[in-house]
Motif scaffolding. Structure first.
Motif, short mmCIF file in Angstrom:
data_model
loop_
_atom_site.label_atom_id
_atom_site.label_comp_id
_atom_site.label_asym_id
_atom_site.label_seq_id
_atom_site.Cartn_x
_atom_site.Cartn_y
_atom_site.Cartn_z
N ASP A 1 0.83 -1.21 0.00
CA ASP A 1 0.00 0.00 0.00
C ASP A 1 0.86 1.26 0.00
OD1 ASP A 1 0.91 -0.22 2.64
OD2 ASP A 1 -0.96 0.55 3.50
N ALA A 2 2.09 1.18 0.54
CA ALA A 2 3.00 2.32 0.50
C ALA A 2 3.47 2.58 -0.93
CB ALA A 2 4.19 2.08 1.41
N SER B 117 9.90 9.57 7.19
CA SER B 117 8.99 8.46 7.50
C SER B 117 9.74 7.31 8.16
CB SER B 117 8.30 7.97 6.22
OG SER B 117 7.56 9.01 5.62
N ALA B 118 10.95 7.01 7.68
CA ALA B 118 11.74 5.92 8.28
C ALA B 118 12.09 6.25 9.73
CB ALA B 118 13.00 5.69 7.46
N LEU B 119 12.47 7.48 9.98
CA LEU B 119 12.85 7.87 11.34
C LEU B 119 11.65 7.82 12.28
CD1 LEU B 119 15.25 8.80 13.01
CD2 LEU B 119 14.65 11.17 12.45
N LEU C 160 7.75 0.32 5.91
CA LEU C 160 7.01 1.57 5.85
C LEU C 160 5.67 1.33 5.15
CD1 LEU C 160 9.78 4.15 4.80
CD2 LEU C 160 9.08 3.43 7.09
N THR C 161 4.60 1.71 5.80
CA THR C 161 3.25 1.55 5.23
C THR C 161 2.76 2.89 4.69
OG1 THR C 161 2.13 2.08 7.31
CG2 THR C 161 2.80 -0.22 6.96
N ALA C 162 1.60 2.85 4.03
CA ALA C 162 1.01 4.09 3.52
C ALA C 162 0.71 5.05 4.67
CB ALA C 162 -0.27 3.77 2.74
N ALA D 133 1.90 8.98 5.09
CA ALA D 133 0.90 10.04 5.32
C ALA D 133 0.78 10.97 4.11
CB ALA D 133 1.27 10.84 6.57
N LEU D 134 0.67 10.38 2.91
CA LEU D 134 0.51 11.17 1.69
C LEU D 134 -0.95 11.38 1.36
CD1 LEU D 134 3.20 9.53 -0.61
CD2 LEU D 134 3.26 11.84 0.32
#
Length: 531
Positions: free
Chosen positions: A413-414, A437-439, A454-456, A460-461
Motif C-alpha cells: 500500500d505504500a 517516514s523511516a525515522l 514503511l506503510t502508507a 501520510a501522503l
C-alpha cells in the motif's frame, strides 16, 4: 580456517538431466547472436536461472567502484532496482566478490542478507534463509554478481554444481556480449556511451536523481547528449526539486569544456547590490567594503561553463549587463573602466515561466531569447511513472545504512501511495519523505526491528490530484504553452542539432541528411542562433 557461515556445494549432489539443461541453455546461446536490448537479455538470463534452480528471487548486479548496482531482478520488489549496495555495508556481497566460485550461505549464518524484506509476494515471511551467489568475471576482472535466494532454508540442498558452473559460463558470455556491444557503440557514438557516467559524476553520488527507466527519463538523457556536444546556451526549466542543477552539471561533464571550470551561482541567494560584483568582479574601492580587486564568476569560469541558477530572479539592470557579456564576451569589473574578455558557456535554470515574465515586463525579451537558444525541460516526478519506486529504493537503502537497520522496505500500500501522489516537490520531496517516514516509524517501535516496513500510513501522503485537477501519472502529452512560431523554431533547432551531432559538426553532411541546400541550412542556422 573455513568460515562456518558458508557452505560450499559439491558435485556429488543430485544432477539435472542433460536434456533439461540443454533445453534451458539453448535459447540463451541463441540470444548471443541476436540483437536484443540489454534489459531483455538480462531478464531472460534470470528467468532461465530460476527455471534451472528454482528459488524465490534472483538478481544480476554490476560492480561500479565500491558499489553493486542492480541491472535486473526477478522476484524482488521494484524498488530494488533503484538501490545502490555499498559493498562495505554488506558482508555477504563482500564475501561473494572475494571468491572465484559460487558460494552458498548457511541458513543460520549471522551475516545479514541484503534482500531481507525485498522478496515479493510472500506474506508474513521477510527474511531470506537460503542464499547463493556467483561472481562474474570479464577479462579476468570481477564484473559483478548473480544471486539466487529462497525463503526455504533447504531450497538449494540438491543443487547440481556442474550445471550451475555451466550456467555461470553462459551468464559471463551474455554479460561479455553486452560489454562488447557497448564498446562498439562507444567507437561510433562516444557521447552516448559517456552519458550515464557523466550523470554519476555530476550528481556526486550514485545516480541519485538520475535513476530511471521511463520514457521521460530516456528523452532527457538524449537531449542532454545532443546539447552537450554543442557550445550553445541552454535554459533548463522545470519544477522545484526535479534536479535542474544536476542536468547542468551533466551537460558540462559531457561537453568539450569538461576539463575546465564549472562555476555555479544561485541568483536568488544574493541581494541586488552584490549580484554584479559576484558575476563581474570589482576593483578596490568600488563600494564600501571592497578592500581589494576581485574576479567575478565569469572570469573564474573562463574557458569553462557558468551555471546561473534561479536566473528569473535577476533584476532588469543585471539582465542587460549579462546580455552584453553573452553577446560579445566582454565585461567590466564593478568600479572599473577596463574591459576583460572571457570565453564562457552559459547554462541557466529557472522554475518560472520566463515567457510569461517577459509578457509581464519583469524579464527582458532580448535576454530571454539569448538564454533559450536550447530550452531543455526536466520532467516532474509525476511524469516519470515507476521511476518513483526506483528512486524510493535508492533513498530507502541510504536510510537503512544511516539508521543501522538490516532492511527498510515499502509495503504494497505504500508503493501504491507513492505512485498515486502528485509530488509537487519532486525528487527532493521524495528524499525528505523517505528519511522522515523511516525515522518516525523507527521511533514508534517498542523494540528495534531487524526489518522496518514503511506503510502508507507512515508516509501520510494525500491522494488528491495534482494542481491541474488531473490524477497524477496521467499518460497525456505535455501541454504546449508556447506560441506556434516558437514551437516550430524549437523543433527546427533540435532537429538540426541532432543531425550535427550525428555528423560530428559537419555542416555539409548535415545539409545532405536534412535534404537542404547548404546555403539554406546556413541561413536557417543563423536564424535559429546556431551560428
Amino acid at each position: 580456517m573455513v568460515d562456518p557461515t558458508i557452505v560450499k556445494t559439491t558435485a556429488s549432489e543430485v544432477k539435472l538431466t542433460a536434456r533439461a539443461l540443454l533445453d534451458t541453455l539453448a535459447p540463451l546461446m541463441q540470444d548471443l547472436s541476436h540483437d536484443l536490448p540489454d534489459t531483455e537479455r538480462y531478464r531472460r538470463l534470470l528467468q532461465s536461472l530460476r527455471a534451472l534452480f528454482p528459488g524465490d528471487a534472483a538478481a544480476l548486479l554490476r560492480l561500479d567502484g565500491d558499489t553493486l548496482v542492480p541491472l535486473a531482478i526477478d522476484g524482488l520488489s521494484s524498488d530494488t532496482l533503484g538501490r545502490r549496495f555499498r559493498v562495505s555495508d554488506h558482508p555477504r556481497f563482500a564475501q561473494l566478490l572475494s571468491s572465484d566460485e559460487p558460494t552458498r550461505f548457511a541458513a543460520d549464518s549471522d551475516l545479514p542478507d541484503p534482500y531481507d524484506g525485498l522478496v515479493q509476494g510472500i506474506a508474513g515471511k521477510l527474511e531470506v534463509h537460503d542464499c547463493l551467489g556467483c561472481p562474474l568475471f570479464i577479462g579476468g576482472r570481477p564484473w559483478g554478481l548473480l544471486t539466487l535466494d529462497a525463503l526455504d532454508p533447504a531450497q538449494f540442498d540438491a543443487l547440481d554444481m556442474p550445471a550451475l558452473q555451466a550456467f555461470m559460463s553462459l551468464a559471463a558470455a551474455t554479460v561479455s556480449v553486452v560489454e562488447r556491444i557497448e564498446t562498439l557503440e562507444r567507437t561510433g557514438e562516444e557521447e552516448r556511451s559517456r552519458a550515464e557516467e557523466a550523470f554519476r559524476q555530476a550528481s556526486g553520488q550514485h545516480r541519485r536523481d538520475f535513476i530511471g527507466s521511463s520514457d521521460a527519463y530516456k528523452r532527457l538523457l538524449e537531449e542532454i547528449e545532443i546539447v552537450a556536444a554543442s557550445d550553445l546556451t541552454v535554459l533548463v526549466t522545470g519544477e522545484t526539486g526535479v534536479g535542474k542543477e544536476l542536468v547542468a552539471n551533466s551537460i558540462h561533464a559531457l561537453s568539450a569544456r569538461a576539463g575546465k571550470p564549472l562555476i555555479s551561482l544561485n541568483c536568488a541567494a544574493l541581494p541586488d547590490t552584490l549580484v554584479e560584483s559576484e558575476l563581474f568582479g570589482h576593483v578596490r574601492g568600488a563600494y564600501s567594503g571592497a578592500s581589494s580587486d576581485r574576479r567575478g564568476k565569469f572570469e573564474l569560469a573562463h574557458g569553462g561553463t557558468i551555471f546561473l541558477d534561479e536566473v528569473g530572479e535577476l533584476s532588469l539592470t543585471v539582465q542587460a549587463k549579462l546580455l552584453r557579456v553573452m553577446q560579445n564576451g566582454q565585461l567590466q569589473r564593478l568600479g572599473s573602466d577596463s574591459e576583460h574578455k572571457v570565453d564562457v558557456r552559459v547554462i541557466a535554470a529557472t522554475n518560472r515561466d520566463l515567457a510569461e515574465e517577459v509578457r509581464a515586463g519583469r524579464f527582458r525579451a532580448d535576454f530571454y531569447h539569448r538564454l533559450s537558444v536550447y530550452p531543455l525541460r526536466v520532467p516532474p516526478l509525476r511524469e516519470r511513472g515507476r521511476d518513483i519506486l526506483l528512486l524510493a529504493g535508492f533513498f530507502l537503502e541510504e536510510n537503512r545504512s544511516r539508521l543501522g537497520l538490516l532492511s527498510v522496505r515499502l509495503s504494497a500500500d505504500a508503493q501504491a501511495a507513492l505512485l498515486r501522489y502528485s509530488w509537487p516537490g519532486n525528487v527532493r520531496e521524495l528524499e525528505h519523505l523517505i528519511g522522515r517516514s523511516a525515522l518516525k516509524a523507527l521511533a514508534a517501535q517498542r523494540e528495534r526491528p531487524r526489518i522496518l516496513t514503511l506503510t502508507a500510513a507512515d508516509l501520510a501522503l494525500s491522494d488528491t490530484p495534482d494542481a491541474s485537477g488531473k490524477p497524477p501519472l496521467a499518460d497525456e502529452p505535455e501541454a504546449v504553452e508556447k506560441d506556434f512560431r516558437t514551437s516550430v523554431a524549437d523543433f527546427e533547432r533540435k532537429t538540426v542539432l541532432a543531425a550535427l551531432v550525428r555528423h560530428k559538426q559537419n555542416w555539409a553532411a548535415t545539409a545532405r541528411e536534412l535534404g537542404l541546400d547548404p546555403a539554406n541550412l546556413n541561413r536557417l542556422a543563423k536564424r535559429l542562433g546556431l551560428k
